[in-house]
Design an enzyme around this catalytic site. Structure first.
Site, PDB file in Angstrom:
ATOM      1  N   ASP A   1       0.857  -1.187   0.000  1.00 40.62           N
ATOM      2  CA  ASP A   1       0.000   0.000   0.000  1.00 40.62           C
ATOM      3  C   ASP A   1       0.899   1.243   0.000  1.00 40.62           C
ATOM      4  O   ASP A   1       1.903   1.284   0.716  1.00 40.62           O
ATOM      5  CB  ASP A   1      -0.871  -0.051   1.267  1.00 40.62           C
ATOM      6  CG  ASP A   1      -1.882   1.061   1.322  1.00 40.62           C
ATOM      7  OD1 ASP A   1      -3.049   0.792   0.996  1.00 40.62           O
ATOM      8  OD2 ASP A   1      -1.513   2.199   1.701  1.00 40.62           O
TER       9      ASP A   1
ATOM     10  N   ASN B   1      -2.171  12.857  -3.497  1.00 42.56           N
ATOM     11  CA  ASN B   1      -3.220  13.281  -4.449  1.00 42.56           C
ATOM     12  C   ASN B   1      -3.680  14.701  -4.161  1.00 42.56           C
ATOM     13  O   ASN B   1      -3.855  15.499  -5.075  1.00 42.56           O
ATOM     14  CB  ASN B   1      -4.438  12.363  -4.302  1.00 42.56           C
ATOM     15  CG  ASN B   1      -4.399  11.204  -5.268  1.00 42.56           C
ATOM     16  OD1 ASN B   1      -3.861  11.318  -6.349  1.00 42.56           O
ATOM     17  ND2 ASN B   1      -4.974  10.092  -4.868  1.00 42.56           N
TER      18      ASN B   1
ATOM     19  N   HIS C   1      -4.751  14.517  -8.875  1.00 43.38           N
ATOM     20  CA  HIS C   1      -5.078  13.126  -9.218  1.00 43.38           C
ATOM     21  C   HIS C   1      -4.256  12.588 -10.400  1.00 43.38           C
ATOM     22  O   HIS C   1      -3.746  11.453 -10.348  1.00 43.38           O
ATOM     23  CB  HIS C   1      -6.578  13.031  -9.499  1.00 43.38           C
ATOM     24  CG  HIS C   1      -7.166  11.729  -9.093  1.00 43.38           C
ATOM     25  ND1 HIS C   1      -7.250  10.667  -9.956  1.00 43.38           N
ATOM     26  CD2 HIS C   1      -7.663  11.311  -7.907  1.00 43.38           C
ATOM     27  CE1 HIS C   1      -7.796   9.648  -9.319  1.00 43.38           C
ATOM     28  NE2 HIS C   1      -8.055  10.011  -8.071  1.00 43.38           N
TER      29      HIS C   1
ATOM     30  N   ASP D   1      -1.989   9.303 -10.403  1.00 42.66           N
ATOM     31  CA  ASP D   1      -2.078   8.186 -11.376  1.00 42.66           C
ATOM     32  C   ASP D   1      -0.694   7.844 -11.900  1.00 42.66           C
ATOM     33  O   ASP D   1      -0.314   6.674 -12.013  1.00 42.66           O
ATOM     34  CB  ASP D   1      -2.965   8.586 -12.561  1.00 42.66           C
ATOM     35  CG  ASP D   1      -4.445   8.503 -12.213  1.00 42.66           C
ATOM     36  OD1 ASP D   1      -4.758   8.070 -11.090  1.00 42.66           O
ATOM     37  OD2 ASP D   1      -5.273   8.876 -13.068  1.00 42.66           O
TER      38      ASP D   1
ATOM     39  N   GLU E   1      -4.703   2.376  -4.168  1.00 40.22           N
ATOM     40  CA  GLU E   1      -3.224   2.333  -4.111  1.00 40.22           C
ATOM     41  C   GLU E   1      -2.763   1.049  -3.435  1.00 40.22           C
ATOM     42  O   GLU E   1      -1.739   1.026  -2.775  1.00 40.22           O
ATOM     43  CB  GLU E   1      -2.663   3.566  -3.404  1.00 40.22           C
ATOM     44  CG  GLU E   1      -3.636   4.328  -2.539  1.00 40.22           C
ATOM     45  CD  GLU E   1      -3.929   3.670  -1.200  1.00 40.22           C
ATOM     46  OE1 GLU E   1      -4.913   2.903  -1.149  1.00 40.22           O
ATOM     47  OE2 GLU E   1      -3.194   3.908  -0.217  1.00 40.22           O
TER      48      GLU E   1
END
Ligand SMILES: Nc1nc2c(ncn2[C@@H]2O[C@H](COP(=O)(O)OP(=O)(O)OP(=O)(O)O)[C@@H](O)[C@H]2O)c(=O)[nH]1
Length: 314
Positions: A167, A175, A180, A184, A211
């Site tokens: 994780d 973010n 965002h 990504d 994630e």
């Protein structure tokens, strides 16, 4: 070159053949009828001859219709029925139909084109349904599909199975501050490291969602799984993706929980995921950017890292 493409360009002969046959049948019947009518046979012999001649002519035409038209149509519809019922052993149509140079052959070839196009589209759809569009790693569905085969095999071969749950640390903050699209991009870079680290054909690497990533390693003992997991963690840190708002590091880091099921235990994937999750949350509680490993048989007890890994953890 396929049969279909070459045959598709040939002129069709069915119409021509049938025009020829009809003209021949008409001329023959007229000539024979005229011959019988003009003969000196008694009227009842003429009637018998004509009543034999006409059904014979009609019968010949019907046999020809059945052979040239109805029989191939029956085969074509049988083929379509099998495809509809999901019988993929008949994806290729018999060359008896596709090699014909008449309209029936053309219909069979076009039908075959359609089936092949559908096959390609179905394969593409299947692939899309198993792949995460962002990272191009497998997704949860792919994991389930692969596990259906992998787990019974590991039980049969009595080998070790390890599961890694990874994780990204403080990804929400990443973010929030970088946006965002940057988040990504960060996930894509992390997937690259996963791909480079777990390269065995039997390794299953998937993005579970958000994630969170999962790796399943077959026939990999606990210390080796720990070493690989921690090497991957180190590589992600070494990429140096800036994360200036993270309270725990200046760059993007990950936490990894590892669980190993020894041979003979018969790994249950749900138990393994739950145990790896616990190890992962222990990493988070310990301050993140770390790896914790456990055995499935003693899920609360952390395995000591291999000696050479202790230095790299510090
Ligand atoms: N950019 C991007 N963000 C995603 C995607 N999927 C999930 N996220 C974000 O990932 C973040 C995960 O946040 P949390 O679950 O709170 O975890 P965290 O901030 O990483 O905190 P810790 O795991 O405790 O270190 C959320 O803000 C989600 O919106 C994605 O596909 N792309």
């Amino acid at each position: 070159m396929s049969i279909i493409s070459t045959q598709g360009k040939q002129p069709l002969t069915f119409k021509r053949q049938w025009v020829r046959l009809s003209v021949l049948a008409c001329v023959t019947t007229i000539l024979l009828s005229w011959g019988i009518g003009a003969s000196h046979w008694p009227w009842f012999i003429q009637a018998i001859a004509l009543s034999l001649l006409i059904p014979l002519g009609v019968g010949c035409v019907l046999v020809r219709i059945d052979r040239d038209l109805l029989s191939p149509m029956r085969r074509l519809s049988e083929h379509a029925r099998r495809l509809h019922e999901g019988d993929n052993t008949h994806l290729m149509m018999t060359t008896y139909l596709t090699e014909r140079s008449d309209e029936v052959g053309e219909l069979a070839r076009q039908f075959q084109h359609l089936v092949e196009d559908l096959k390609i589209h179905n394969a593409q759809l299947l692939e899309q349904s198993l792949v995460d569009p962002l990272t191009k790693l497998g997704n949860r569905r792919m994991l389930e599909n692969r596990l259906d085969v992998a787990l019974p095999l590991t039980r049969r071969l009595d080998c070790t199975v390890s599961v890694l749950m990874m994780d990204v640390d403080h990804f929400k903050l990443y973010n929030d501050h970088y946006g965002h699209p940057a988040g990504d991009q960060c996930l894509v870079q992390i997937s690259g490291v996963l791909r480079d680290t777990f390269r065995r054909e039997t390794d299953i690497v998937v993005r579970l969602g958000g994630e969170e990533f999962l790796v399943l390693l077959i026939d990999t003992p606990s210390q080796e799984a720990w070493r690989l997991a921690d090497a991957m963690r180190g590589m992600i840190q070494a990429m140096g993706i800036p994360h200036e708002y993270s309270p725990t590091a200046e760059v993007v880091t990950v936490s990894v929980g590892v669980v190993t099921s020894p041979p003979g235990v018969g790994a249950d994937i749900d138990d393994m995921i739950a145990c790896a999750d616990e190890a992962l949350y222990a990493c988070k509680a310990q301050g993140r950017n770390t790896t914790q490993a456990r055995m499935l048989s003693s899920p609360t007890e952390a395995i000591e890292p291999p000696a050479e890994a202790i230095d790299t953890q510090d």
